[in-house]
Design a protein around this motif. Structure first.
Motif, PDB file in Angstrom:
ATOM      1  N   LYS A  79       0.839  -1.196   0.000  1.00 38.77           N
ATOM      2  CA  LYS A  79       0.000   0.000   0.000  1.00 38.77           C
ATOM      3  C   LYS A  79       0.878   1.251   0.000  1.00 38.77           C
ATOM      4  O   LYS A  79       1.101   1.872   1.050  1.00 38.77           O
ATOM      5  CB  LYS A  79      -0.930   0.000   1.224  1.00 38.77           C
ATOM      6  CG  LYS A  79      -1.865  -1.193   1.276  1.00 38.77           C
ATOM      7  CD  LYS A  79      -2.736  -1.157   2.521  1.00 38.77           C
ATOM      8  CE  LYS A  79      -3.689  -2.334   2.570  1.00 38.77           C
ATOM      9  NZ  LYS A  79      -4.541  -2.314   3.794  1.00 38.77           N
ATOM     10  N   PRO A  80       1.425   1.612  -1.151  1.00 36.72           N
ATOM     11  CA  PRO A  80       2.354   2.752  -1.210  1.00 36.72           C
ATOM     12  C   PRO A  80       1.759   4.063  -0.728  1.00 36.72           C
ATOM     13  O   PRO A  80       2.458   4.893  -0.152  1.00 36.72           O
ATOM     14  CB  PRO A  80       2.739   2.814  -2.692  1.00 36.72           C
ATOM     15  CG  PRO A  80       1.663   2.061  -3.421  1.00 36.72           C
ATOM     16  CD  PRO A  80       1.214   1.008  -2.478  1.00 36.72           C
ATOM     17  N   ARG A  81       0.463   4.255  -0.936  1.00 40.07           N
ATOM     18  CA  ARG A  81      -0.159   5.510  -0.481  1.00 40.07           C
ATOM     19  C   ARG A  81      -0.179   5.586   1.044  1.00 40.07           C
ATOM     20  O   ARG A  81      -0.038   6.665   1.623  1.00 40.07           O
ATOM     21  CB  ARG A  81      -1.573   5.624  -1.041  1.00 40.07           C
ATOM     22  CG  ARG A  81      -1.636   5.799  -2.550  1.00 40.07           C
ATOM     23  CD  ARG A  81      -3.049   6.024  -3.021  1.00 40.07           C
ATOM     24  NE  ARG A  81      -3.628   7.231  -2.443  1.00 40.07           N
ATOM     25  CZ  ARG A  81      -4.919   7.528  -2.504  1.00 40.07           C
ATOM     26  NH1 ARG A  81      -5.762   6.681  -3.074  1.00 40.07           N
ATOM     27  NH2 ARG A  81      -5.371   8.642  -1.983  1.00 40.07           N
ATOM     28  N   THR A  82      -0.376   4.446   1.698  1.00 43.35           N
ATOM     29  CA  THR A  82      -0.337   4.423   3.161  1.00 43.35           C
ATOM     30  C   THR A  82       1.051   4.775   3.665  1.00 43.35           C
ATOM     31  O   THR A  82       1.208   5.548   4.621  1.00 43.35           O
ATOM     32  CB  THR A  82      -0.746   3.033   3.676  1.00 43.35           C
ATOM     33  OG1 THR A  82      -2.072   2.743   3.247  1.00 43.35           O
ATOM     34  CG2 THR A  82      -0.683   2.973   5.190  1.00 43.35           C
ATOM     35  N   VAL A  83       2.062   4.230   3.016  1.00 45.15           N
ATOM     36  CA  VAL A  83       3.450   4.527   3.404  1.00 45.15           C
ATOM     37  C   VAL A  83       3.747   6.013   3.227  1.00 45.15           C
ATOM     38  O   VAL A  83       4.328   6.655   4.106  1.00 45.15           O
ATOM     39  CB  VAL A  83       4.437   3.679   2.573  1.00 45.15           C
ATOM     40  CG1 VAL A  83       5.877   4.091   2.877  1.00 45.15           C
ATOM     41  CG2 VAL A  83       4.235   2.196   2.861  1.00 45.15           C
ATOM     42  N   VAL A  84       3.338   6.573   2.093  1.00 44.43           N
ATOM     43  CA  VAL A  84       3.575   8.004   1.838  1.00 44.43           C
ATOM     44  C   VAL A  84       2.848   8.861   2.873  1.00 44.43           C
ATOM     45  O   VAL A  84       3.379   9.868   3.350  1.00 44.43           O
ATOM     46  CB  VAL A  84       3.115   8.369   0.413  1.00 44.43           C
ATOM     47  CG1 VAL A  84       3.124   9.882   0.206  1.00 44.43           C
ATOM     48  CG2 VAL A  84       4.007   7.695  -0.618  1.00 44.43           C
ATOM     49  N   PHE A  85       1.631   8.455   3.239  1.00 41.71           N
ATOM     50  CA  PHE A  85       0.875   9.197   4.245  1.00 41.71           C
ATOM     51  C   PHE A  85       1.638   9.285   5.567  1.00 41.71           C
ATOM     52  O   PHE A  85       1.801  10.365   6.135  1.00 41.71           O
ATOM     53  CB  PHE A  85      -0.483   8.530   4.466  1.00 41.71           C
ATOM     54  CG  PHE A  85      -1.199   8.996   5.704  1.00 41.71           C
ATOM     55  CD1 PHE A  85      -1.891  10.191   5.708  1.00 41.71           C
ATOM     56  CD2 PHE A  85      -1.161   8.251   6.879  1.00 41.71           C
ATOM     57  CE1 PHE A  85      -2.550  10.636   6.855  1.00 41.71           C
ATOM     58  CE2 PHE A  85      -1.805   8.689   8.026  1.00 41.71           C
ATOM     59  CZ  PHE A  85      -2.500   9.884   8.008  1.00 41.71           C
ATOM     60  N   TYR A  86       2.116   8.139   6.051  1.00 43.07           N
ATOM     61  CA  TYR A  86       2.828   8.130   7.332  1.00 43.07           C
ATOM     62  C   TYR A  86       4.185   8.826   7.225  1.00 43.07           C
ATOM     63  O   TYR A  86       4.628   9.470   8.192  1.00 43.07           O
ATOM     64  CB  TYR A  86       3.001   6.703   7.836  1.00 43.07           C
ATOM     65  CG  TYR A  86       1.752   6.154   8.481  1.00 43.07           C
ATOM     66  CD1 TYR A  86       1.256   6.716   9.656  1.00 43.07           C
ATOM     67  CD2 TYR A  86       1.057   5.089   7.918  1.00 43.07           C
ATOM     68  CE1 TYR A  86       0.106   6.227  10.249  1.00 43.07           C
ATOM     69  CE2 TYR A  86      -0.092   4.590   8.519  1.00 43.07           C
ATOM     70  CZ  TYR A  86      -0.569   5.161   9.678  1.00 43.07           C
ATOM     71  OH  TYR A  86      -1.721   4.684  10.272  1.00 43.07           O
ATOM     72  N   GLU A  87       4.835   8.723   6.090  1.00 45.69           N
ATOM     73  CA  GLU A  87       6.107   9.432   5.910  1.00 45.69           C
ATOM     74  C   GLU A  87       5.899  10.941   5.971  1.00 45.69           C
ATOM     75  O   GLU A  87       6.693  11.663   6.593  1.00 45.69           O
ATOM     76  CB  GLU A  87       6.752   9.032   4.582  1.00 45.69           C
ATOM     77  CG  GLU A  87       7.321   7.622   4.567  1.00 45.69           C
ATOM     78  CD  GLU A  87       7.870   7.215   3.216  1.00 45.69           C
ATOM     79  OE1 GLU A  87       8.645   6.253   3.155  1.00 45.69           O
ATOM     80  OE2 GLU A  87       7.501   7.870   2.208  1.00 45.69           O
ATOM     81  N   ASN A  88       4.849  11.424   5.337  1.00 46.52           N
ATOM     82  CA  ASN A  88       4.562  12.863   5.365  1.00 46.52           C
ATOM     83  C   ASN A  88       4.203  13.328   6.776  1.00 46.52           C
ATOM     84  O   ASN A  88       4.686  14.371   7.235  1.00 46.52           O
ATOM     85  CB  ASN A  88       3.419  13.188   4.399  1.00 46.52           C
ATOM     86  CG  ASN A  88       3.830  13.067   2.943  1.00 46.52           C
ATOM     87  OD1 ASN A  88       5.018  13.134   2.614  1.00 46.52           O
ATOM     88  ND2 ASN A  88       2.876  12.876   2.066  1.00 46.52           N
ATOM     89  N   SER A  89       3.361  12.568   7.457  1.00 50.07           N
ATOM     90  CA  SER A  89       2.975  12.956   8.815  1.00 50.07           C
ATOM     91  C   SER A  89       4.161  12.924   9.768  1.00 50.07           C
ATOM     92  O   SER A  89       4.320  13.810  10.612  1.00 50.07           O
ATOM     93  CB  SER A  89       1.859  12.031   9.330  1.00 50.07           C
ATOM     94  OG  SER A  89       0.645  12.279   8.657  1.00 50.07           O
ATOM     95  N   ALA A  90       5.000  11.890   9.640  1.00 49.05           N
ATOM     96  CA  ALA A  90       6.189  11.808  10.492  1.00 49.05           C
ATOM     97  C   ALA A  90       7.127  12.977  10.214  1.00 49.05           C
ATOM     98  O   ALA A  90       7.744  13.533  11.134  1.00 49.05           O
ATOM     99  CB  ALA A  90       6.908  10.476  10.263  1.00 49.05           C
ATOM    100  N   ARG A  91       7.222  13.383   8.953  1.00 47.64           N
ATOM    101  CA  ARG A  91       8.064  14.532   8.599  1.00 47.64           C
ATOM    102  C   ARG A  91       7.515  15.813   9.226  1.00 47.64           C
ATOM    103  O   ARG A  91       8.282  16.657   9.696  1.00 47.64           O
ATOM    104  CB  ARG A  91       8.143  14.666   7.083  1.00 47.64           C
ATOM    105  CG  ARG A  91       9.174  15.694   6.593  1.00 47.64           C
ATOM    106  CD  ARG A  91       9.186  15.801   5.082  1.00 47.64           C
ATOM    107  NE  ARG A  91       9.387  14.502   4.475  1.00 47.64           N
ATOM    108  CZ  ARG A  91       8.502  13.868   3.728  1.00 47.64           C
ATOM    109  NH1 ARG A  91       7.311  14.426   3.507  1.00 47.64           N
ATOM    110  NH2 ARG A  91       8.769  12.690   3.207  1.00 47.64           N
TER     111      ARG A  91
END
Length: 394
Positions: A79-91
């Motif tokens: 689920k690449p979109r899920t990964v991108v979501f958490y990466e953005n929020s963590a950033r």
């Protein structure tokens, strides 16, 4: 104390369980060196009886980078979109120094409030801030589950006032929007025909670029309106998903996302036309990393269709709300929940939006069913019979 000096640095040497322990204290002060030797012996004694020193509590930034994100990337690899979501929020979270530099167990509600205030000052919407807070909450839960902390972490509360999707297109708005989307496709084809007869093609011999999919917006919107799919489910449809006059979703956000939705007549016609000219396994192929259209693929055409149609702005996901709201008028709740791809009816209810006309129509049906009169203020809906005299008052 068995400490001795080598050069400018003190070392210690002692025997433990028949083993010679010789280490440098890296200190030039004898008293400090003796304290280090004593601490080393204490450490060995603790290990012998099963006592272990506490692991140092990581900072939020360290935990996000070395623990949380690797975990997300492993469990959500598909689920690449899920990964991108958490990466953005963590950033976003680690970008706030007063939060990221703190040990996780030192983060207080005041520190979280400071992060929220900074995001508000940056003009972020409540919904955007809440997504970051949800990520922080999950990081806290995992830190406690993995025993990275020994204390109870503060509760992360979501901000009130988050906008909910309640936009539902009327049939008139749908007609205007689809006409505009079709007009955009027709205009693209006309521009291509003109380019074939233009100076660049005829005189200079330059080859005009043929539009890849001029009616992409019209077709995607029609499927979303008639099938109630999530946009990403529609984007990644393959021809193998079309079976016996229906759209079959093999996987999605949840287990309940696996379902079959019968195709309407106009969806069937669109799929038939696209299949006749398709050379790809995808129904909506695109020059993206995934090979199919993505969320941003339709943005430009969507803005153009809104401007041309004069329809009040809406996001593509509102089409799913529109479809489920329409279905709810004639469909039992269980069937609606299944076709929506939900496992909980309470989730489905969030997609059903009532308006005054719907409520009034339902109330009128209830009145008729019990032998009453229609609700309304028009002359034909009023009780026309004269009132009889009340004998009690006479």
């Amino acid at each position: 104390m068995a400490v001795y000096k080598r050069g400018d640095v003190w070392w210690f040497k002692f025997s433990w369980k028949g083993e010679s322990i010789r280490e440098s204290t890296k200190q030039g002060n004898k008293r400090v060196a003796e304290q280090i030797e004593s601490a080393r012996k204490t450490q060995l004694a603790k290990g012998e009886v099963g006592i272990r020193d506490k692991r140092p509590v990581p900072t939020l930034a360290h935990f996000a980078e070395h623990d949380f994100l690797p975990f997300v990337r492993s469990i959500a690899a598909a689920k690449p979109r899920t990964v991108v979501f958490y990466e953005n929020s963590a950033r976003n979270l680690t970008g706030y120094a007063k939060l990221s530099g703190l040990r996780i167990d030192a983060i207080t509600s005041e520190a979280i409030a400071g992060f929220v205030a900074r995001r508000r000052d940056a003009g972020m919407q409540v919904s955007t801030i809440n997504r970051d807070l949800a990520t922080l909450r999950r990081m806290f839960h995992l830190a406690q589950e993995w025993e990275r902390v020994t204390t109870v972490l503060p509760k992360v509360r979501m901000l009130p006032g988050e906008n909910q999707r309640e936009r539902v297109l009327t049939l008139e708005e749908e007609s205007r929007y689809l006409e505009a989307a079709a007009a955009i496709g027709d205009g693209t084809l006309r521009a291509y025909d003109r380019a074939l007869e233009g100076i660049r093609a005829v005189v200079r011999g330059e080859q005009a670029i043929k539009p890849a999919d001029p009616f992409l917006l019209r077709d995607v919107v029609t499927i979303l309106l008639d099938c109630g799919l999530r946009p990403e489910e529609c984007h990644r449809l393959k021809w193998e998903n079309i079976r016996d006059g229906g759209v079959e979703v093999f996987k999605g956000k949840r287990k309940a996302s696996r379902r079959r939705v019968p195709a309407s007549l106009r969806v069937g016609a669109i799929l038939e036309m696209r299949r006749a000219s398709s050379a790809s396994e995808w129904i909506f192929p695109s020059a993206t990393k995934s090979g199919h259209i993505e969320t941003g693929t339709l943005k430009k055409q969507h803005r153009a269709a809104l401007a041309a149609s004069g329809v009040s702005p809406f996001v593509i996901y509102d089409l799913r709300h529109t479809c489920l709201t329409r279905w709810a008028k004639t469909m039992d709740p269980f069937t609606l929940m299944k076709l929506a791809g939900h496992s909980d009816l309470s989730t489905t209810l969030r997609y059903v939006h009532l308006n005054d006309d719907d409520v009034r129509a339902a109330m009128e049906k209830a009145e008729v069913a019990k032998g009453g009169h229609k609700i309304g203020h028009s002359s034909e809906n009023r009780i026309s019979e004269p009132l009889t005299e009340n004998p009690v008052l006479n």
